[in-house]
Design an enzyme around this catalytic site. Sequence first.
Site, PDB file in Angstrom:
ATOM      1  N   GLY A  78       0.834  -1.197   0.000  1.00  0.00           N
ATOM      2  CA  GLY A  78       0.000   0.000   0.000  1.00  0.00           C
ATOM      3  C   GLY A  78       0.860   1.235   0.000  1.00  0.00           C
ATOM      4  O   GLY A  78       2.074   1.183  -0.212  1.00  0.00           O
ATOM      5  N   GLY A  79       0.217   2.388   0.271  1.00  0.00           N
ATOM      6  CA  GLY A  79       0.944   3.644   0.258  1.00  0.00           C
ATOM      7  C   GLY A  79       1.907   3.786   1.413  1.00  0.00           C
ATOM      8  O   GLY A  79       2.780   4.643   1.387  1.00  0.00           O
ATOM      9  N   MET A  80       1.762   2.935   2.439  1.00  0.00           N
ATOM     10  CA  MET A  80       2.598   3.120   3.611  1.00  0.00           C
ATOM     11  C   MET A  80       3.360   1.868   4.017  1.00  0.00           C
ATOM     12  O   MET A  80       4.099   1.880   4.989  1.00  0.00           O
ATOM     13  CB  MET A  80       1.744   3.582   4.795  1.00  0.00           C
ATOM     14  CG  MET A  80       0.680   2.587   5.215  1.00  0.00           C
ATOM     15  SD  MET A  80      -0.364   3.246   6.531  1.00  0.00           S
ATOM     16  CE  MET A  80      -1.499   1.863   6.751  1.00  0.00           C
ATOM     17  N   VAL A  95       3.769  -5.579   2.280  1.00  0.00           N
ATOM     18  CA  VAL A  95       2.813  -6.531   2.838  1.00  0.00           C
ATOM     19  C   VAL A  95       3.259  -7.954   2.509  1.00  0.00           C
ATOM     20  O   VAL A  95       3.525  -8.272   1.346  1.00  0.00           O
ATOM     21  CB  VAL A  95       1.399  -6.279   2.283  1.00  0.00           C
ATOM     22  CG1 VAL A  95       0.387  -7.220   2.928  1.00  0.00           C
ATOM     23  CG2 VAL A  95       0.983  -4.826   2.508  1.00  0.00           C
ATOM     24  N   LYS A 104       2.470  -6.366   7.880  1.00  0.00           N
ATOM     25  CA  LYS A 104       2.671  -5.111   7.157  1.00  0.00           C
ATOM     26  C   LYS A 104       3.810  -4.348   7.814  1.00  0.00           C
ATOM     27  O   LYS A 104       3.731  -4.001   8.999  1.00  0.00           O
ATOM     28  CB  LYS A 104       1.397  -4.261   7.151  1.00  0.00           C
ATOM     29  CG  LYS A 104       0.243  -4.931   6.398  1.00  0.00           C
ATOM     30  CD  LYS A 104      -0.912  -3.965   6.141  1.00  0.00           C
ATOM     31  CE  LYS A 104      -1.977  -4.613   5.274  1.00  0.00           C
ATOM     32  NZ  LYS A 104      -3.043  -3.661   4.882  1.00  0.00           N
ATOM     33  N   ASP A 117      -8.809   6.144   6.443  1.00  0.00           N
ATOM     34  CA  ASP A 117      -8.370   5.744   5.097  1.00  0.00           C
ATOM     35  C   ASP A 117      -9.295   4.662   4.528  1.00  0.00           C
ATOM     36  O   ASP A 117      -8.835   3.648   4.019  1.00  0.00           O
ATOM     37  CB  ASP A 117      -6.920   5.246   5.146  1.00  0.00           C
ATOM     38  CG  ASP A 117      -6.268   5.198   3.752  1.00  0.00           C
ATOM     39  OD1 ASP A 117      -6.801   5.852   2.828  1.00  0.00           O
ATOM     40  OD2 ASP A 117      -5.240   4.509   3.595  1.00  0.00           O
TER      41      ASP A 117
END
Length: 796
Positions: free
Chosen positions: A23-25, A28, A43, A135
């Site tokens: 993901g954006g952060m 995974v 994550k 989010d």
Amino acid sequence: MTDDALAAALQPTYRLDTELTGGGMSRVFRASDITLGRDVVIKLLKAGASGVVSAERFAREVQTTARLQQANIVPVLAAGDALGTPYYVMPFVDGLSLRDLLTRGPIASSTAIDLLRDVARALAYAHQHGVVHRDIKPENILLSGGAAVVTDFGIAKALADARVGDAGSDRAATLTDAGISLGTPAYMAPEQALGETVDARSDVYAWGVVAYEVLAGRHPFAHHQGAAALVGAHVQEAPAPLPPSVPHALARVVLQALAKSADARPADGTALLAAVSAAVASPSGGHAGGDGTNAPRAARGRAGIGAVALAAVVSIAGFVGVWRYTHAPVAPTPTIAVLPFENLGDSSEAYFAAGVTDEIAGTLARVPGVQVLGRASTQVPRTDRLTPREVARALGARWVLTGSVQWAKQGSGLARVRILPALVDVETGAQTCCDAIEEPSGDVFRVQADVAARVADGLSVELGTSERAGLYRPETRDAEARDAEVLGRHLLRARGLANIRRAEQEFTRAIARDSTFARAWAGLSDALLLRYVYFDSTATRAALHEAARRASERAVALDARNPAALVARARVLTEADLRLRPALALLDSATRIDPSEFSAWVLRFEVLMGLGNVDEAGRALERAKRLDNLAAIVWHQRMWWYWARGMADSAVASNERALALSPGNRAFLRGMTAAYALAGRAADAKAICEEAFGAPAYCRGWIDVLGGDRAPAPAAAAEARAAGRAFAAFNDRRALPSLTALVEMSLGDTAAALGLLERAVALRDNTLLQVLPHPVLAPLREQRRYVALRDSLGRP
């Protein structure tokens, strides 16, 4: 850190199996929990986060989220750090994400409703436990066993709260520097996009975006590309109605969740779940009126409503949410739109009814616990034939007040005034009050106070004895003085140089009868400033501004707590003197005395833009929008905000809305010329430039320069400079070097640009307030001369 080192750091508790899409952060991984023999997802925050996020603090913050135990929430099992890299662990969900499902094609209606209700259940449980997701998006909604489950609850907040300061400083490290995004632009609520307070209602908005995408098969702002454009759309665009196949009751809930104002949305997940459940249970699938459409009533085809005017109302109401009225919860603070009262007298006396309406709105604004909306736009003559309830809905008001005014004039004063008010519930159409109110002495201020008190009673707002008595504030005891002042304000709203000159005469007449009438002095100041704006050739700029200065000073000296006087003085300091900090202090006082003083918030926006505080200026304009999102000036000013941000397409769209509300407005046309130039639409800019400015030479050369991103050929540069000089002199009393400075800066001559900006300050060229935020001036902003120039605007 290599993957082998990472795997070693996670053993013996976890064994990494395969890396999944990140993901954006985070990165995974699917992994095995060796101790318990189960599949999990791990994550790990992106590389660089170790210097930004405290792993220990992050793990502590995640503990709150870990306590969420509900069937539609993917729980957090553990959190820790691997060689300094923070991570968290969740169960592995064997199923598709909602994004995967959307890419496969349309989703069946029953499936869509079930999964949206599941997400609402997850939000309801989390919000009850004080956790906001921040989010919500299709990627964070997983499908398992026929149910939707939401993942990553509370992680964005945990990241934000676990930031660490830079070594040797108190400044919080930025997560964006580490490649970590707190929220996704395509699903951000307006307040989140603007960096304001995020709460449960922000999750409700994101749910609304997801719901729209699931039900319509497309994102509500799919026509925009890029983060900046999406953020701009969330802040100011209204989505199109959902397809007719969507049950009307459910469509209402979705559009209410997408309201720009957080106050207009369901308060949290619990309220959202209740609204969704009620909509799904609605008879006949929730379709209203048998027309098969979910468009709001105000937006349906109606005989007599002009297409342009209707489109303007529907699109403009996006900020407050024209859609929210249908099933909006009753807000703690009653919102009311005061629409023009009907004049039962001679047509030449229509201004009196307009003045009474305006003053009743002002009196109501002083009632504790009542918010008056639309005080600016509802006083402008309307040609779209919308009913009072439809206008109130577009404004986002829960109640509408209208009525009739009848008065009799005898000799030198009013002999009698009679007002019949009507307070109507916008949703039901039921009239709550009131009986006719008559004042034989002609004391209009007393009648207005009586109306406000009775309306407060109709709204179930309790007024104490002192509060009720405080509604009666006669600003003058002379009926003729008040009559002249009311007529003067009516003429100012009509604009046009002839009306402005006559307004000045009426304010002067009012002052001659009562020299202590502060509002009349404030009106005189405004009229004198407008004579200059409307190119009055019978007086010099210096003379008009000096007279306005004296009038505004007198208004404040007479009544330093009169918002109209404070705003008039601030306007002189801004437009005539470029003394922005003192103007800002006066506007702060005006909004503290009367938070609903629309003109104070609009002027505050201009002042803050001139001072370079674009973010705070946007917040001031947001307040103005909440008060009156049908006022054309709001959308015109929004254009300058987008202009400063370099968001050319949004600037054009916003000013087009202003022109839809105020067709042919010369000031708005001038702004549109600049917006078209910034957007690279040279042909469009030139097409309206001559009409806007009345200066053909100005429309050659400079538009191409301002809209381009490369230095023009020498011949074009010469033409642009000539156009700039022509415009600066097109009115022999009005040199506007600030606009010519943009041309020079676009041509690469920074010294010439700085010189022209300094000259603009010396000449008190208030066009500077729009010019200074322009992106083309960005290279100047660290230079000493520019800093000194900007500082000079803030001096007392």
